[in-house]
Scaffold this motif. Structure first.
Motif, PDB file in Angstrom:
ATOM      1  N   LEU A   1       0.853  -1.181   0.000  1.00  0.00           N
ATOM      2  CA  LEU A   1       0.000   0.000   0.000  1.00  0.00           C
ATOM      3  C   LEU A   1       0.891   1.234   0.000  1.00  0.00           C
ATOM      4  O   LEU A   1       1.542   1.538   1.001  1.00  0.00           O
ATOM      5  CB  LEU A   1      -0.912  -0.004   1.229  1.00  0.00           C
ATOM      6  CG  LEU A   1      -1.869   1.181   1.346  1.00  0.00           C
ATOM      7  CD1 LEU A   1      -2.903   1.169   0.207  1.00  0.00           C
ATOM      8  CD2 LEU A   1      -2.571   1.185   2.702  1.00  0.00           C
ATOM      9  N   LEU A   2       0.928   1.923  -1.127  1.00  0.00           N
ATOM     10  CA  LEU A   2       1.769   3.111  -1.267  1.00  0.00           C
ATOM     11  C   LEU A   2       0.895   4.346  -1.138  1.00  0.00           C
ATOM     12  O   LEU A   2      -0.103   4.485  -1.862  1.00  0.00           O
ATOM     13  CB  LEU A   2       2.485   3.101  -2.618  1.00  0.00           C
ATOM     14  CG  LEU A   2       3.205   1.798  -2.995  1.00  0.00           C
ATOM     15  CD1 LEU A   2       3.945   1.966  -4.317  1.00  0.00           C
ATOM     16  CD2 LEU A   2       4.148   1.355  -1.897  1.00  0.00           C
ATOM     17  N   PRO A   3       1.251   5.262  -0.245  1.00  0.00           N
ATOM     18  CA  PRO A   3       0.383   6.409   0.007  1.00  0.00           C
ATOM     19  C   PRO A   3       0.495   7.467  -1.081  1.00  0.00           C
ATOM     20  O   PRO A   3       1.485   7.516  -1.823  1.00  0.00           O
ATOM     21  CB  PRO A   3       0.913   6.939   1.342  1.00  0.00           C
ATOM     22  CG  PRO A   3       2.350   6.543   1.354  1.00  0.00           C
ATOM     23  CD  PRO A   3       2.419   5.211   0.646  1.00  0.00           C
ATOM     24  N   PRO A   4      -0.515   8.319  -1.186  1.00  0.00           N
ATOM     25  CA  PRO A   4      -0.458   9.401  -2.184  1.00  0.00           C
ATOM     26  C   PRO A   4       0.608  10.437  -1.838  1.00  0.00           C
ATOM     27  O   PRO A   4       0.982  10.602  -0.676  1.00  0.00           O
ATOM     28  CB  PRO A   4      -1.871  10.002  -2.118  1.00  0.00           C
ATOM     29  CG  PRO A   4      -2.363   9.662  -0.744  1.00  0.00           C
ATOM     30  CD  PRO A   4      -1.763   8.343  -0.404  1.00  0.00           C
ATOM     31  N   HIS A   5       1.103  11.078  -2.894  1.00  0.00           N
ATOM     32  CA  HIS A   5       2.017  12.226  -2.784  1.00  0.00           C
ATOM     33  C   HIS A   5       3.412  11.872  -2.285  1.00  0.00           C
ATOM     34  O   HIS A   5       4.233  12.774  -2.078  1.00  0.00           O
ATOM     35  CB  HIS A   5       1.423  13.313  -1.858  1.00  0.00           C
ATOM     36  CG  HIS A   5      -0.011  13.633  -2.135  1.00  0.00           C
ATOM     37  ND1 HIS A   5      -0.446  14.084  -3.355  1.00  0.00           N
ATOM     38  CD2 HIS A   5      -1.122  13.525  -1.343  1.00  0.00           C
ATOM     39  CE1 HIS A   5      -1.756  14.278  -3.313  1.00  0.00           C
ATOM     40  NE2 HIS A   5      -2.187  13.929  -2.115  1.00  0.00           N
ATOM     41  N   VAL A   6       3.712  10.588  -2.106  1.00  0.00           N
ATOM     42  CA  VAL A   6       5.040  10.180  -1.639  1.00  0.00           C
ATOM     43  C   VAL A   6       5.776   9.542  -2.806  1.00  0.00           C
ATOM     44  O   VAL A   6       5.305   8.557  -3.375  1.00  0.00           O
ATOM     45  CB  VAL A   6       4.938   9.184  -0.463  1.00  0.00           C
ATOM     46  CG1 VAL A   6       6.340   8.769  -0.004  1.00  0.00           C
ATOM     47  CG2 VAL A   6       4.152   9.805   0.694  1.00  0.00           C
ATOM     48  N   PRO A   7       6.950  10.066  -3.215  1.00  0.00           N
ATOM     49  CA  PRO A   7       7.651   9.542  -4.387  1.00  0.00           C
ATOM     50  C   PRO A   7       8.078   8.088  -4.205  1.00  0.00           C
ATOM     51  O   PRO A   7       8.486   7.661  -3.129  1.00  0.00           O
ATOM     52  CB  PRO A   7       8.885  10.460  -4.500  1.00  0.00           C
ATOM     53  CG  PRO A   7       8.502  11.710  -3.777  1.00  0.00           C
ATOM     54  CD  PRO A   7       7.619  11.257  -2.655  1.00  0.00           C
ATOM     55  N   HIS A   8       7.973   7.328  -5.300  1.00  0.00           N
ATOM     56  CA  HIS A   8       8.440   5.947  -5.314  1.00  0.00           C
ATOM     57  C   HIS A   8       8.777   5.567  -6.753  1.00  0.00           C
ATOM     58  O   HIS A   8       8.390   6.245  -7.705  1.00  0.00           O
ATOM     59  CB  HIS A   8       7.380   5.001  -4.743  1.00  0.00           C
ATOM     60  CG  HIS A   8       6.094   5.015  -5.504  1.00  0.00           C
ATOM     61  ND1 HIS A   8       5.103   5.951  -5.281  1.00  0.00           N
ATOM     62  CD2 HIS A   8       5.620   4.215  -6.509  1.00  0.00           C
ATOM     63  CE1 HIS A   8       4.088   5.726  -6.097  1.00  0.00           C
ATOM     64  NE2 HIS A   8       4.388   4.679  -6.852  1.00  0.00           N
ATOM     65  N   ASN A   9       9.515   4.491  -6.899  1.00  0.00           N
ATOM     66  CA  ASN A   9       9.844   3.961  -8.223  1.00  0.00           C
ATOM     67  C   ASN A   9       9.492   2.482  -8.236  1.00  0.00           C
ATOM     68  O   ASN A   9       8.778   1.997  -7.361  1.00  0.00           O
ATOM     69  CB  ASN A   9      11.317   4.216  -8.568  1.00  0.00           C
ATOM     70  CG  ASN A   9      12.256   3.638  -7.524  1.00  0.00           C
ATOM     71  OD1 ASN A   9      11.853   2.891  -6.636  1.00  0.00           O
ATOM     72  ND2 ASN A   9      13.531   3.989  -7.618  1.00  0.00           N
ATOM     73  N   GLY A  10      10.007   1.723  -9.201  1.00  0.00           N
ATOM     74  CA  GLY A  10       9.716   0.298  -9.234  1.00  0.00           C
ATOM     75  C   GLY A  10      10.430  -0.376 -10.378  1.00  0.00           C
ATOM     76  O   GLY A  10      10.486   0.155 -11.488  1.00  0.00           O
ATOM     77  N   SER A  11      10.985  -1.570 -10.124  1.00  0.00           N
ATOM     78  CA  SER A  11      11.685  -2.311 -11.173  1.00  0.00           C
ATOM     79  C   SER A  11      11.607  -3.799 -10.872  1.00  0.00           C
ATOM     80  O   SER A  11      11.464  -4.207  -9.710  1.00  0.00           O
ATOM     81  CB  SER A  11      13.148  -1.876 -11.248  1.00  0.00           C
ATOM     82  OG  SER A  11      13.807  -2.102 -10.010  1.00  0.00           O
ATOM     83  N   PRO A  12      11.684  -4.650 -11.902  1.00  0.00           N
ATOM     84  CA  PRO A  12      11.637  -6.098 -11.672  1.00  0.00           C
ATOM     85  C   PRO A  12      12.883  -6.595 -10.956  1.00  0.00           C
ATOM     86  O   PRO A  12      13.978  -6.064 -11.149  1.00  0.00           O
ATOM     87  CB  PRO A  12      11.534  -6.663 -13.093  1.00  0.00           C
ATOM     88  CG  PRO A  12      12.078  -5.608 -13.980  1.00  0.00           C
ATOM     89  CD  PRO A  12      11.758  -4.305 -13.327  1.00  0.00           C
ATOM     90  N   VAL A  13      12.705  -7.615 -10.140  1.00  0.00           N
ATOM     91  CA  VAL A  13      13.825  -8.180  -9.392  1.00  0.00           C
ATOM     92  C   VAL A  13      14.609  -9.168 -10.244  1.00  0.00           C
ATOM     93  O   VAL A  13      15.820  -9.284 -10.109  1.00  0.00           O
ATOM     94  CB  VAL A  13      13.302  -8.853  -8.110  1.00  0.00           C
ATOM     95  CG1 VAL A  13      14.423  -9.596  -7.383  1.00  0.00           C
ATOM     96  CG2 VAL A  13      12.673  -7.813  -7.190  1.00  0.00           C
ATOM     97  N   THR A  14      13.929  -9.881 -11.151  1.00  0.00           N
ATOM     98  CA  THR A  14      14.572 -10.903 -11.974  1.00  0.00           C
ATOM     99  C   THR A  14      14.371 -10.576 -13.453  1.00  0.00           C
ATOM    100  O   THR A  14      13.493  -9.791 -13.816  1.00  0.00           O
ATOM    101  CB  THR A  14      13.970 -12.288 -11.684  1.00  0.00           C
ATOM    102  OG1 THR A  14      12.605 -12.305 -12.125  1.00  0.00           O
ATOM    103  CG2 THR A  14      14.031 -12.600 -10.198  1.00  0.00           C
ATOM    104  N   PRO A  15      15.152 -11.199 -14.342  1.00  0.00           N
ATOM    105  CA  PRO A  15      14.989 -10.951 -15.784  1.00  0.00           C
ATOM    106  C   PRO A  15      13.618 -11.356 -16.325  1.00  0.00           C
ATOM    107  O   PRO A  15      13.193 -10.862 -17.371  1.00  0.00           O
ATOM    108  CB  PRO A  15      16.095 -11.810 -16.412  1.00  0.00           C
ATOM    109  CG  PRO A  15      17.109 -11.982 -15.335  1.00  0.00           C
ATOM    110  CD  PRO A  15      16.340 -12.033 -14.063  1.00  0.00           C
ATOM    111  N   GLU A  16      12.927 -12.261 -15.615  1.00  0.00           N
ATOM    112  CA  GLU A  16      11.600 -12.682 -16.072  1.00  0.00           C
ATOM    113  C   GLU A  16      10.544 -11.626 -15.852  1.00  0.00           C
ATOM    114  O   GLU A  16       9.432 -11.722 -16.362  1.00  0.00           O
ATOM    115  CB  GLU A  16      11.185 -13.971 -15.353  1.00  0.00           C
ATOM    116  CG  GLU A  16      11.984 -15.206 -15.753  1.00  0.00           C
ATOM    117  CD  GLU A  16      13.387 -15.196 -15.149  1.00  0.00           C
ATOM    118  OE1 GLU A  16      13.569 -14.553 -14.080  1.00  0.00           O
ATOM    119  OE2 GLU A  16      14.289 -15.814 -15.743  1.00  0.00           O
ATOM    120  N   GLY A  17      10.858 -10.606 -15.059  1.00  0.00           N
ATOM    121  CA  GLY A  17       9.905  -9.530 -14.828  1.00  0.00           C
ATOM    122  C   GLY A  17       8.861  -9.871 -13.785  1.00  0.00           C
ATOM    123  O   GLY A  17       9.077 -10.704 -12.909  1.00  0.00           O
TER     124      GLY A  17
END
Length: 272
Positions: free
Chosen positions: A75-91
């Motif tokens: 649960l990511l709150p509004p207005h708070v910066p975040h990013n995101g990327s896959p952990v493995t090559p399979e995505g």
């Protein structure tokens, strides 16, 4: 009112579907399969409720690294910066709900920043069931009911509250049953029903389910299928019956009719 059709984008590295359902509190539903794509730092105005079905996502929130294995709810709150990327090559493959402040207020943002990843199998299962209802047109009452309990459990986590048994309320349950009986064809949203009956929506659903052993959306569907059986025996076509009994379309009728009767409506009326 039915959900809007999903908009789907496909290429070799990503498959995305997004739509806005007719369910109060849900700004957007977003399903995605990514392999190499990584999100840069960004913010949302809405709450981001995320489950990952395959793979895992690594992300930074408020300068701290987090992860989303398949058994967690993030649960990511509004207005708070975040990013995101896959952990493995399979995505990864994920399902996301963007929620407005109907169920989660701004006073909970700090707690969500501190504890964005929730290990709660019941919550995980309920979020998955909610997505299952949201992808099926005509199931808005079920989706709204499931969202009520998801929101309640999320608030409990963020506030550090334990589950407590709720008292039965048979009078409220009976009043909701009478309301559903009156609106079999046109249906009624949970928020509207709660307003008419002067009760909190989650208490309304819980009271009904406790009293009758069935959720309000299941009760309404049963009534509609019962009416459909009578109309089919009168010789009306499945397409006519779907409209006359409050189903979204013939496929919506067929899905529930087969589930409750054991055969599709087209095979139900057979001369002896």
């Amino acid at each position: 009112m039915a959900s809007q059709p999903a908009r789907t984008t496909r290429d070799r590295q990503r498959i995305v579907s997004a739509w806005r359902p007719a369910v109060p509190g849900v700004v957007e539903v977003f399903h995605a399969r990514f392999t190499e794509y990584a999100y840069p730092m960004h913010v949302h105005e809405a709450w981001t409720l995320l489950i990952v079905d395959t793979g895992a996502v690594r992300y930074d929130l408020d300068r701290h690294e987090h992860g989303t294995p398949h058994d967690t709810v993030s649960l990511l709150p509004p207005h708070v910066p975040h990013n995101g990327s896959p952990v493995t090559p399979e995505g990864f493959r994920k399902r996301v709900l963007y929620l407005d402040g109907t169920y989660l207020g701004d006073e909970l943002i700090g707690a969500a920043v501190d504890r964005p990843d929730l290990r709660d199998p019941l919550l995980r299962r309920r979020v998955g069931q909610l997505h299952g209802a949201l992808v099926r047109p005509g199931e808005e009452l079920e989706a709204e009911s499931r969202l009520m309990f998801v929101g309640e459990r999320l608030r409990g986590h963020l506030r550090g509250e334990s589950d407590r048994p709720r008292p039965a309320d048979p009078v409220l349950a009976r009043r909701l049953r009478e309301l559903l009986d009156e609106r079999v064809v046109e249906g009624i949203g949970l928020t509207e029903a709660a307003g008419l009956l002067g009760a909190h929506p989650s208490h309304l659903v819980r009271a009904f389910s406790t009293a009758y052993g069935i959720a309000p959306h299941q009760y309404l569907t049963s009534l509609r299928v019962g009416r459909a059986r009578r109309l089919l025996l009168e010789g009306r076509s499945p397409s006519e019956v779907a409209v006359a009994t409050g189903f979204y379309d013939q496929s919506h009728l067929t899905r529930h009719f087969r589930k409750l009767v054991g055969v599709p409506p087209g095979s139900y009326r057979v001369a002896p």
